[in-house]
Design a protein around this motif. Structure first.
Motif, PDB file in Angstrom:
ATOM      1  N   ASP A  67       4.096  33.689   2.217  1.00 15.45           N
ATOM      2  CA  ASP A  67       3.469  34.977   2.545  1.00 15.45           C
ATOM      3  C   ASP A  67       2.178  34.810   3.333  1.00 15.45           C
ATOM      4  O   ASP A  67       1.629  35.789   3.843  1.00 15.45           O
ATOM      5  N   PHE A  68       1.674  33.580   3.425  1.00 21.23           N
ATOM      6  CA  PHE A  68       0.413  33.311   4.116  1.00 21.23           C
ATOM      7  C   PHE A  68       0.608  32.236   5.187  1.00 21.23           C
ATOM      8  O   PHE A  68       1.299  31.242   4.961  1.00 21.23           O
ATOM      9  N   ASP A  69      -0.010  32.442   6.358  1.00 20.44           N
ATOM     10  CA  ASP A  69      -0.058  31.414   7.394  1.00 20.44           C
ATOM     11  C   ASP A  69      -1.114  30.376   6.999  1.00 20.44           C
ATOM     12  O   ASP A  69      -2.160  30.723   6.441  1.00 20.44           O
ATOM     13  N   VAL A  70      -0.856  29.118   7.332  1.00 21.33           N
ATOM     14  CA  VAL A  70      -1.744  28.031   6.902  1.00 21.33           C
ATOM     15  C   VAL A  70      -2.264  27.258   8.110  1.00 21.33           C
ATOM     16  O   VAL A  70      -1.500  26.870   8.991  1.00 21.33           O
ATOM     17  N   GLU A  71      -3.576  27.048   8.144  1.00 22.96           N
ATOM     18  CA  GLU A  71      -4.228  26.269   9.191  1.00 22.96           C
ATOM     19  C   GLU A  71      -5.249  25.326   8.555  1.00 22.96           C
ATOM     20  O   GLU A  71      -5.870  25.653   7.540  1.00 22.96           O
ATOM     21  N   VAL A  72      -5.441  24.157   9.168  1.00 22.84           N
ATOM     22  CA  VAL A  72      -6.396  23.163   8.681  1.00 22.84           C
ATOM     23  C   VAL A  72      -7.352  22.800   9.813  1.00 22.84           C
ATOM     24  O   VAL A  72      -6.914  22.548  10.941  1.00 22.84           O
ATOM     25  N   LEU A  73      -8.651  22.762   9.524  1.00 30.85           N
ATOM     26  CA  LEU A  73      -9.654  22.366  10.515  1.00 30.85           C
ATOM     27  C   LEU A  73     -10.412  21.148  10.009  1.00 30.85           C
ATOM     28  O   LEU A  73     -10.925  21.143   8.885  1.00 30.85           O
ATOM     29  N   GLY A 101      -1.457  25.961  25.902  1.00 31.88           N
ATOM     30  CA  GLY A 101      -0.399  26.553  26.712  1.00 31.88           C
ATOM     31  C   GLY A 101       0.229  27.763  26.051  1.00 31.88           C
ATOM     32  O   GLY A 101      -0.378  28.423  25.209  1.00 31.88           O
ATOM     33  N   ILE A 102       1.465  28.058  26.417  1.00 32.22           N
ATOM     34  CA  ILE A 102       2.175  29.238  25.931  1.00 32.22           C
ATOM     35  C   ILE A 102       3.113  28.847  24.790  1.00 32.22           C
ATOM     36  O   ILE A 102       3.916  27.921  24.925  1.00 32.22           O
ATOM     37  N   TYR A 103       2.995  29.555  23.679  1.00 28.24           N
ATOM     38  CA  TYR A 103       3.821  29.285  22.504  1.00 28.24           C
ATOM     39  C   TYR A 103       4.603  30.539  22.126  1.00 28.24           C
ATOM     40  O   TYR A 103       4.141  31.664  22.359  1.00 28.24           O
ATOM     41  N   PRO A 104       5.752  30.376  21.489  1.00 26.28           N
ATOM     42  CA  PRO A 104       6.440  31.534  20.915  1.00 26.28           C
ATOM     43  C   PRO A 104       5.659  32.038  19.709  1.00 26.28           C
ATOM     44  O   PRO A 104       4.702  31.397  19.250  1.00 26.28           O
ATOM     45  N   GLU A 105       6.049  33.165  19.180  1.00 27.47           N
ATOM     46  CA  GLU A 105       5.382  33.705  17.990  1.00 27.47           C
ATOM     47  C   GLU A 105       5.397  32.680  16.866  1.00 27.47           C
ATOM     48  O   GLU A 105       6.362  31.951  16.665  1.00 27.47           O
ATOM     49  N   ARG A 106       4.314  32.641  16.133  1.00 26.34           N
ATOM     50  CA  ARG A 106       4.138  31.650  15.069  1.00 26.34           C
ATOM     51  C   ARG A 106       5.235  31.759  14.009  1.00 26.34           C
ATOM     52  O   ARG A 106       5.512  32.845  13.496  1.00 26.34           O
ATOM     53  N   SER A 107       5.823  30.625  13.651  1.00 30.19           N
ATOM     54  CA  SER A 107       6.805  30.582  12.577  1.00 30.19           C
ATOM     55  C   SER A 107       6.110  30.701  11.224  1.00 30.19           C
ATOM     56  O   SER A 107       4.964  30.241  11.060  1.00 30.19           O
ATOM     57  N   THR A 108       6.773  31.297  10.264  1.00 32.09           N
ATOM     58  CA  THR A 108       6.192  31.404   8.918  1.00 32.09           C
ATOM     59  C   THR A 108       6.071  30.029   8.259  1.00 32.09           C
ATOM     60  O   THR A 108       5.293  29.864   7.317  1.00 32.09           O
ATOM     61  N   TYR A 117      -7.246  27.115   5.617  1.00 33.95           N
ATOM     62  CA  TYR A 117      -7.204  28.572   5.743  1.00 33.95           C
ATOM     63  C   TYR A 117      -5.818  29.083   5.346  1.00 33.95           C
ATOM     64  O   TYR A 117      -4.796  28.542   5.768  1.00 33.95           O
ATOM     65  N   PHE A 118      -5.801  30.151   4.556  1.00 34.30           N
ATOM     66  CA  PHE A 118      -4.573  30.869   4.235  1.00 34.30           C
ATOM     67  C   PHE A 118      -4.751  32.310   4.710  1.00 34.30           C
ATOM     68  O   PHE A 118      -5.653  33.015   4.245  1.00 34.30           O
ATOM     69  N   PHE A 119      -3.923  32.749   5.661  1.00 33.97           N
ATOM     70  CA  PHE A 119      -4.039  34.079   6.257  1.00 33.97           C
ATOM     71  C   PHE A 119      -2.819  34.939   5.902  1.00 33.97           C
ATOM     72  O   PHE A 119      -1.675  34.497   6.054  1.00 33.97           O
ATOM     73  N   SER A 120      -3.085  36.159   5.482  1.00 36.21           N
ATOM     74  CA  SER A 120      -2.030  37.174   5.410  1.00 36.21           C
ATOM     75  C   SER A 120      -2.500  38.355   6.252  1.00 36.21           C
ATOM     76  O   SER A 120      -3.655  38.382   6.695  1.00 36.21           O
ATOM     77  N   PRO A 121      -1.666  39.369   6.493  1.00 40.04           N
ATOM     78  CA  PRO A 121      -2.130  40.534   7.253  1.00 40.04           C
ATOM     79  C   PRO A 121      -3.297  41.256   6.575  1.00 40.04           C
ATOM     80  O   PRO A 121      -4.073  41.940   7.243  1.00 40.04           O
ATOM     81  N   GLU A 122      -3.438  41.083   5.271  1.00 35.20           N
ATOM     82  CA  GLU A 122      -4.439  41.846   4.526  1.00 35.20           C
ATOM     83  C   GLU A 122      -5.681  41.053   4.120  1.00 35.20           C
ATOM     84  O   GLU A 122      -6.726  41.638   3.835  1.00 35.20           O
ATOM     85  N   GLU A 123      -5.573  39.742   4.069  1.00 32.36           N
ATOM     86  CA  GLU A 123      -6.707  38.967   3.544  1.00 32.36           C
ATOM     87  C   GLU A 123      -6.673  37.523   4.058  1.00 32.36           C
ATOM     88  O   GLU A 123      -5.668  37.067   4.604  1.00 32.36           O
TER      89      GLU A 123
END
Length: 265
Positions: free
Chosen positions: A146-152, A191-198, A218-224
Motif C-alpha cells: 500500500d506504500f511506495d518505498v524509497e531509500v536515500l 530519463g523517461i520511465y513508465p509509471e512507478r510499479s507498486t 521513506y514510505f509514501f501513500s496517497p494520504e501520508e
C-alpha cells in the motif's frame, strides 16, 4: 582482558575503534595493523587517534597480530580480506568484519569460514543504524504494497562505494520483508520511465561535504508519508558498536552472526 587486533587501524574507522577500545573494561588494543607502505608504521596508535599514548605502535605484521590476539576486527579493505580470513582460520581466531563493497564471492568465503570460526559481518556497527534496520523491517511488513518505498543514502565526498553498505542492507531488509526481488530495485533514475510499479524500491545516493553518514527510508501513500532516519554525527558510534561486536564474538561458537545477534534484537 581480551587482546584485540585491529586491522585498518590508521583510517577513520580505525581511529574511532581505537578510542572506543580505550574506554572498555573488557578489552584492550594489542595490535594496530596498517598497510606495509603506510607512513605511520612505528607511530603510537593512541596519539594518532587523539587519546593518550597507549604503547601500541602501528605495525604491518598481520600474521603476528592475528596469531597473538583473542579477537580480530577488520576495517581495512576488501583486497586484503582473503588473507585475513586465511590467518583467522589458521589460528582459530574470532573475527568482526566491517568492510563494505564485498562481492558475492567474498560473502560466500566469509560464510564458509564461519563454519570453523565465529564471525560477525555487518556493513554498519552502529547501534542506532541496526535499530533502523529493525524498524524498517517492522514498517515494511505492516505497510506492505500500500506504500511506495524509497531509500536515500548520504555520505561524505570521499566515500568510494555507492550505494553504501548500509543502504544495501536496508534494501535487503526491504526485499525480504516485502517478499520482492532484486529486479524490483531501481538505483537512481534518469530519463523517461513508465509509471512507478507498486513493487518498485528506489535507492538513491548523495556524496557531498563531510557527512559522516545519513540514511532515510521513506514510505509514501496517497494520504501520508512515513520517514525513518538515522544520522551519524560522529564515527564514535561505529567504534562503540565494533567493540560490542568483538566482545560478543569472542564468546561464541563457530557461526555467522550479525549486529542483531550482538544487540539481541
Amino acid at each position: 582482558m581480551n587482546k584485540i587486533a585491529l586491522i585498518g587501524a590508521g583510517g577513520r574507522m580505525g581511529r574511532a575503534i581505537t578510542q572506543a577500545i580505550s574506554n572498555t573494561q573488557e578489552s584492550s588494543l594489542a595490535y594496530a595493523v596498517v598497510r606495509p607502505d603506510s607512513y605511520s608504521i612505528g607511530f603510537d596508535s593512541g596519539l594518532h587517534c587523539g587519546i593518550k599514548e597507549n604503547g601500541v605502535k602501528f605495525t604491518s605484521d598481520l600474521e603476528e597480530a592475528i596469531q597473538n590476539s583473542d579477537g580480530v576486527i577488520d576495517f581495512s579493505s576488501v583486497d586484503g580480506l582473503e588473507k585475513v580470513l586465511s590467518l583467522c582460520l589458521q589460528y582459530n581466531k574470532p573475527l568482526v568484519i566491517g568492510l563494505t563493497g564485498l562481492t558475492s564471492a567474498q560473502k560466500k568465503k566469509i560464510e564458509d569460514a564461519s563454519n570453523s570460526i565465529p564471525i560477525v559481518l555487518s556493513p554498519n556497527m552502529s547501534v542506532g543504524v541496526n535499530l533502523l534496520f529493525k524498524l524498517t523491517e517492522i514498517a515494511a511488513k505492516v505497510l506492505g504494497d500500500d506504500f511506495d518505498v524509497e531509500v536515500l543514502d548520504i555520505h561524505h565526498r570521499h566515500k568510494k562505494d555507492s550505494p553504501s553498505g548500509t543502504a544495501n542492507k536496508i534494501k535487503e531488509v526491504l526485499v525480504q520483508a516485502l517478499e520482492r526481488k532484486e529486479s524490483d530495485v531501481i538505483y537512481g533514475r534518469h530519463g523517461i520511465y513508465p509509471e512507478r510499479s507498486t513493487k518498485e524500491i528506489g535507492v538513491h545516493t548523495m556524496r557531498a561535504g563531510e557527512v559522516v553518514g545519513e540514511h532515510t527510508v521513506y514510505f509514501f501513500s496517497p494520504e501520508e508519508r512515513i520517514e525513518i532516519t538515522h544520522k551519524a554525527q560522529d564515527r564514535k558510534t561505529f567504534g562503540v558498536g565494533s567493540v560490542k561486536a568483538v566482545e560478543f564474538v569472542i564468546k561464541q561458537k563457530p557461526g555467522f552472526y550479525d549486529m542483531f545477534n550482538v544487540l539481541g534484537i
